[in-house]
Every structure is written in C-alpha cells, then in structure tokens.
Design an enzyme around this catalytic site. Structure first.
Site, PDB file in Angstrom:
ATOM      1  N   SER A  10     -82.388  -4.666  11.473  1.00  0.00           N
ATOM      2  CA  SER A  10     -81.756  -4.669  10.154  1.00  0.00           C
ATOM      3  C   SER A  10     -82.258  -3.467   9.371  1.00  0.00           C
ATOM      4  O   SER A  10     -83.452  -3.358   9.081  1.00  0.00           O
ATOM      5  CB  SER A  10     -82.104  -5.948   9.399  1.00  0.00           C
ATOM      6  N   HIS A  35     -77.833  -3.961  12.437  1.00  0.00           N
ATOM      7  CA  HIS A  35     -77.485  -4.991  11.451  1.00  0.00           C
ATOM      8  C   HIS A  35     -77.505  -4.376  10.052  1.00  0.00           C
ATOM      9  O   HIS A  35     -78.502  -3.789   9.634  1.00  0.00           O
ATOM     10  CB  HIS A  35     -78.495  -6.135  11.560  1.00  0.00           C
ATOM     11  N   ASP A  37     -77.048  -5.066   6.064  1.00  0.00           N
ATOM     12  CA  ASP A  37     -77.067  -6.120   5.045  1.00  0.00           C
ATOM     13  C   ASP A  37     -76.399  -5.647   3.763  1.00  0.00           C
ATOM     14  O   ASP A  37     -76.914  -4.770   3.076  1.00  0.00           O
ATOM     15  CB  ASP A  37     -78.515  -6.534   4.755  1.00  0.00           C
ATOM     16  N   MET A  39     -75.400  -6.607   0.071  1.00  0.00           N
ATOM     17  CA  MET A  39     -75.775  -7.566  -0.981  1.00  0.00           C
ATOM     18  C   MET A  39     -75.148  -7.138  -2.300  1.00  0.00           C
ATOM     19  O   MET A  39     -75.162  -5.952  -2.640  1.00  0.00           O
ATOM     20  CB  MET A  39     -77.295  -7.611  -1.126  1.00  0.00           C
ATOM     21  N   HIS A  68     -73.306  -7.837   7.691  1.00  0.00           N
ATOM     22  CA  HIS A  68     -73.588  -9.163   7.126  1.00  0.00           C
ATOM     23  C   HIS A  68     -73.266  -9.122   5.636  1.00  0.00           C
ATOM     24  O   HIS A  68     -73.992  -8.491   4.869  1.00  0.00           O
ATOM     25  CB  HIS A  68     -75.069  -9.476   7.411  1.00  0.00           C
ATOM     26  N   MET A  70     -73.304 -10.499   2.266  1.00  0.00           N
ATOM     27  CA  MET A  70     -73.895 -11.462   1.336  1.00  0.00           C
ATOM     28  C   MET A  70     -73.283 -11.212  -0.027  1.00  0.00           C
ATOM     29  O   MET A  70     -73.889 -10.590  -0.905  1.00  0.00           O
ATOM     30  CB  MET A  70     -75.426 -11.294   1.316  1.00  0.00           C
ATOM     31  N   MET A 139     -79.126 -18.502   9.230  1.00  0.00           N
ATOM     32  CA  MET A 139     -80.107 -17.833   8.369  1.00  0.00           C
ATOM     33  C   MET A 139     -81.423 -18.618   8.420  1.00  0.00           C
ATOM     34  O   MET A 139     -81.440 -19.826   8.188  1.00  0.00           O
ATOM     35  CB  MET A 139     -79.620 -17.761   6.917  1.00  0.00           C
ATOM     36  N   GLY A 144     -81.393 -12.274   0.798  1.00  0.00           N
ATOM     37  CA  GLY A 144     -81.631 -11.464  -0.399  1.00  0.00           C
ATOM     38  C   GLY A 144     -82.683 -10.389  -0.183  1.00  0.00           C
ATOM     39  O   GLY A 144     -82.596  -9.326  -0.773  1.00  0.00           O
ATOM     40  N   PHE A 145     -83.651 -10.679   0.666  1.00  0.00           N
ATOM     41  CA  PHE A 145     -84.755  -9.725   0.831  1.00  0.00           C
ATOM     42  C   PHE A 145     -85.243  -9.688   2.268  1.00  0.00           C
ATOM     43  O   PHE A 145     -85.150 -10.698   2.981  1.00  0.00           O
ATOM     44  CB  PHE A 145     -85.930 -10.117  -0.076  1.00  0.00           C
ATOM     45  N   GLY A 147     -88.555  -9.141   4.864  1.00  0.00           N
ATOM     46  CA  GLY A 147     -89.978  -9.462   4.838  1.00  0.00           C
ATOM     47  C   GLY A 147     -90.354 -10.854   4.366  1.00  0.00           C
ATOM     48  O   GLY A 147     -91.491 -11.102   4.003  1.00  0.00           O
ATOM     49  N   ASP A 177     -81.350 -14.747  11.776  1.00  0.00           N
ATOM     50  CA  ASP A 177     -81.684 -13.657  10.850  1.00  0.00           C
ATOM     51  C   ASP A 177     -82.663 -14.153   9.789  1.00  0.00           C
ATOM     52  O   ASP A 177     -82.361 -15.090   9.047  1.00  0.00           O
ATOM     53  CB  ASP A 177     -80.375 -13.182  10.186  1.00  0.00           C
ATOM     54  N   GLY A 178     -83.817 -13.484   9.735  1.00  0.00           N
ATOM     55  CA  GLY A 178     -84.799 -13.778   8.685  1.00  0.00           C
ATOM     56  C   GLY A 178     -86.151 -14.169   9.242  1.00  0.00           C
ATOM     57  O   GLY A 178     -86.285 -15.201   9.891  1.00  0.00           O
ATOM     58  N   GLY A 179     -87.150 -13.303   9.039  1.00  0.00           N
ATOM     59  CA  GLY A 179     -88.506 -13.611   9.502  1.00  0.00           C
ATOM     60  C   GLY A 179     -88.646 -13.617  11.012  1.00  0.00           C
ATOM     61  O   GLY A 179     -89.560 -14.243  11.550  1.00  0.00           O
ATOM     62  N   GLY A 199     -85.790  -7.007  10.687  1.00  0.00           N
ATOM     63  CA  GLY A 199     -85.919  -5.853   9.805  1.00  0.00           C
ATOM     64  C   GLY A 199     -87.345  -5.367   9.715  1.00  0.00           C
ATOM     65  O   GLY A 199     -87.738  -4.389  10.369  1.00  0.00           O
ATOM     66  N   SER A 200     -88.160  -6.080   8.932  1.00  0.00           N
ATOM     67  CA  SER A 200     -89.523  -5.603   8.650  1.00  0.00           C
ATOM     68  C   SER A 200     -90.392  -5.539   9.906  1.00  0.00           C
ATOM     69  O   SER A 200     -91.250  -4.663  10.007  1.00  0.00           O
ATOM     70  CB  SER A 200     -90.177  -6.473   7.576  1.00  0.00           C
TER      71      SER A 200
HETATM   72  C1  DX5 Z   1     -82.042 -11.195   4.557  1.00  0.00           C
HETATM   73  C2  DX5 Z   1     -81.219 -10.278   5.420  1.00  0.00           C
HETATM   74  C3  DX5 Z   1     -81.916  -9.930   6.660  1.00  0.00           C
HETATM   75  C4  DX5 Z   1     -83.193  -9.154   6.472  1.00  0.00           C
HETATM   76  C5  DX5 Z   1     -84.142  -9.567   7.530  1.00  0.00           C
HETATM   77  O1  DX5 Z   1     -81.347 -11.462   3.408  1.00  0.00           O
HETATM   78  O2  DX5 Z   1     -79.992 -10.870   5.746  1.00  0.00           O
HETATM   79  O3  DX5 Z   1     -81.066  -9.305   7.608  1.00  0.00           O
HETATM   80  O4  DX5 Z   1     -83.023  -7.766   6.516  1.00  0.00           O
HETATM   81  O5  DX5 Z   1     -85.365  -8.979   7.290  1.00  0.00           O
HETATM   82  P1  DX5 Z   1     -86.692  -9.501   7.975  1.00  0.00           P
HETATM   83  O6  DX5 Z   1     -86.526  -9.368   9.453  1.00  0.00           O
HETATM   84  O7  DX5 Z   1     -87.737  -8.615   7.414  1.00  0.00           O
HETATM   85  O8  DX5 Z   1     -86.859 -10.946   7.564  1.00  0.00           O
HETATM   86 ZN    ZN Z   2     -78.825 -10.000   7.451  1.00  0.00          ZN
END
Ligand code: DX5
Ligand code: ZN
Length: 221
Positions: A10, A35, A37, A39, A68, A70, A139, A144-145, A147, A177-179, A199-200
């Site tokens: 991401s 990916h 994102d 927003m 994606h 959002m 999800m 939204g964020f 990390g 997706d997420g963490g 992502g992170s």
């Molecule tokens: C969250 C996003 C994710 C995000 C994942 O709102 O949809 O795609 O970038 O980031 P990490 O992998 O850091 O949780």
């Molecule tokens: Zn995403």
C-alpha cells in the site's frame, strides 16, 4: 483452496515525493500488485489521492493497480478512476446503498470489482453481492490510516469469508488490509487470504526485498 497468493504494498506509507522510485523498488522486490488508498476526508478521517495520481502511477508500473475507494458516493468518481487505469476498484458496502448497480458499472468497463467492509460490519452484508464481485476485502483495521494495530477478530471473519467463498464455488479473491506484517501473515494465509495488503510493514522497513521475501515465506510460498 484459494487462488495464487499475492502481496500488495500500500503506497499510503510510501514517500509521496518519490512515488515512482518507491513503486519501482517494490516492483523489483517482487510485489504482485500496487494497492492505492483513496480517502475523501468524509467517509474516513484522512485525505489522500485522486484520479490524476492514479493516472501518473499507471505510467510507471506494469503491476495491476488495486484501488481501494474509501469514499462516499464512489459512483461519482468511478468513471475517472477507470479512465486513470485502475485494474481493480473496491468500494465499501457502508457507502453504497445501490451496491449491485455500482459493481455492474465497474465490471461493464472490464475492470475487476471488489467489495469491502469495515471491521464492525457483518459479513452477511456482502452475501448477496458475492456472486457478482471479483474480490472481497476484509478490513482488519478501521480504515483511514496506515500503521494501525491489526484487529484480532478479523482472523475469524477471514475464515468465515473463505468458507463462504468456497461453499459457493465462486472464484472470488479474498484480500486482507490493515496491520498486515510478516508476523501475522502465516495465520492470515491459513485463514484463507489470497491477497495481502501491507503498507507500513513494507515501506517502513529498511530493505523492501528482504521484507517481501519474509512475507512470502510466512504465507508458505
Ligand atoms: C487503511 C488502508 C490500508 C493501509 C494499510 O485505511 O486501507 O491500505 O495503507 O496500512 P498498514 O499496512 O500500515 O496497516
Ligand atoms: Zn487499503
């Protein structure tokens, strides 16, 4: 019984000032898709990128773009995101009262259509649309964020989603997706995920190649 496993970095956690370089690095490191994102500062409390940036990204990579959305009223922007070169467009069930119509409008243009749901939205809300989609995204954080901490309940939801797909005999890709990080990817893979968004854990690491290799090992490839 899933489809080929894919790793989708991401770019939310990439350095936006050096985006082409960052994408080239994850591509060289073995990423399967990118990916993106989107927003809107309304559905989620953050603001990111729109169609012009997707268009620019399209020019610098051959990898599929997994976009994606959002955002509220995604139907207003879907034609632009398609024109910009999205390969997958995923909408949130929470923002789409006319989900069937939106999914059809994406597929009619030859783009893969995905549906996703927030951690607190029950899986049953996508039961009727499942035969119409190419991808189901679970999800594992509130969007939204980058990390954020993985929400452990998502693992069981992923298992139930896997079963729902397999019982129906459909070829829907299951994405999480997420963490997502090397530490939990073994469990996520066993729970049935096909596509791992991260992502992170990738862009925050020193060596993207090393991280993606660790991820592949964790998912059993
Ligand atoms: C969250 C996003 C994710 C995000 C994942 O709102 O949809 O795609 O970038 O980031 P990490 O992998 O850091 O949780
Ligand atoms: Zn995403």
């Amino acid at each position: 019984m899933g489809l080929p496993k894919k790793i989708a970095p991401s770019i939310l956690s990439a350095d936006f000032a050096r985006l082409a370089e960052e994408i080239a690095k994850v591509e060289a490191a073995g990423a399967d898709m990118i990916h993106v994102d989107v927003m809107d500062g309304h559905f989620v409390p953050n603001f990111t990128i729109g169609p012009p940036i997707v268009k620019s990204i399209r020019k610098v990579t051959k990898l599929p773009l997994d976009v994606h959305l959002m955002m509220t009223n995604p139907e207003n922007f879907i034609p632009e995101f398609i024109k910009a070169g999205s390969d997958y467009l995923t909408v949130h069930v929470e923002t789409c009262p006319h989900l069937h119509r939106i999914i059809q409008s994406i597929k009619e243009e030859g783009v893969k259509a995905g549906v996703t749901l927030n951690p607190a939205t029950p899986l049953v809300s996508v039961e009727e649309i499942l035969p119409d989609v190419d991808l189901l995204l679970i999800m594992s954080v509130s969007p939204g964020f980058g990390g954020q901490q993985f929400i452990p309940d998502a693992l069981e939801k992923l298992r139930r989603a896997r079963k729902m797909i397999d019982d129906s005999g459909l070829k829907v890709e299951l994405e999480v997706d997420g963490g997502v990080k090397p530490d939990n990817m073994g469990a996520l893979s066993q729970a049935g995920a096909d596509i791992f968004v991260s992502g992170s854990a990738i862009f925050g690491s020193r060596d993207y190649k090393d991280t993606i290799q660790k991820m592949r090992k964790a998912i059993g490839e």
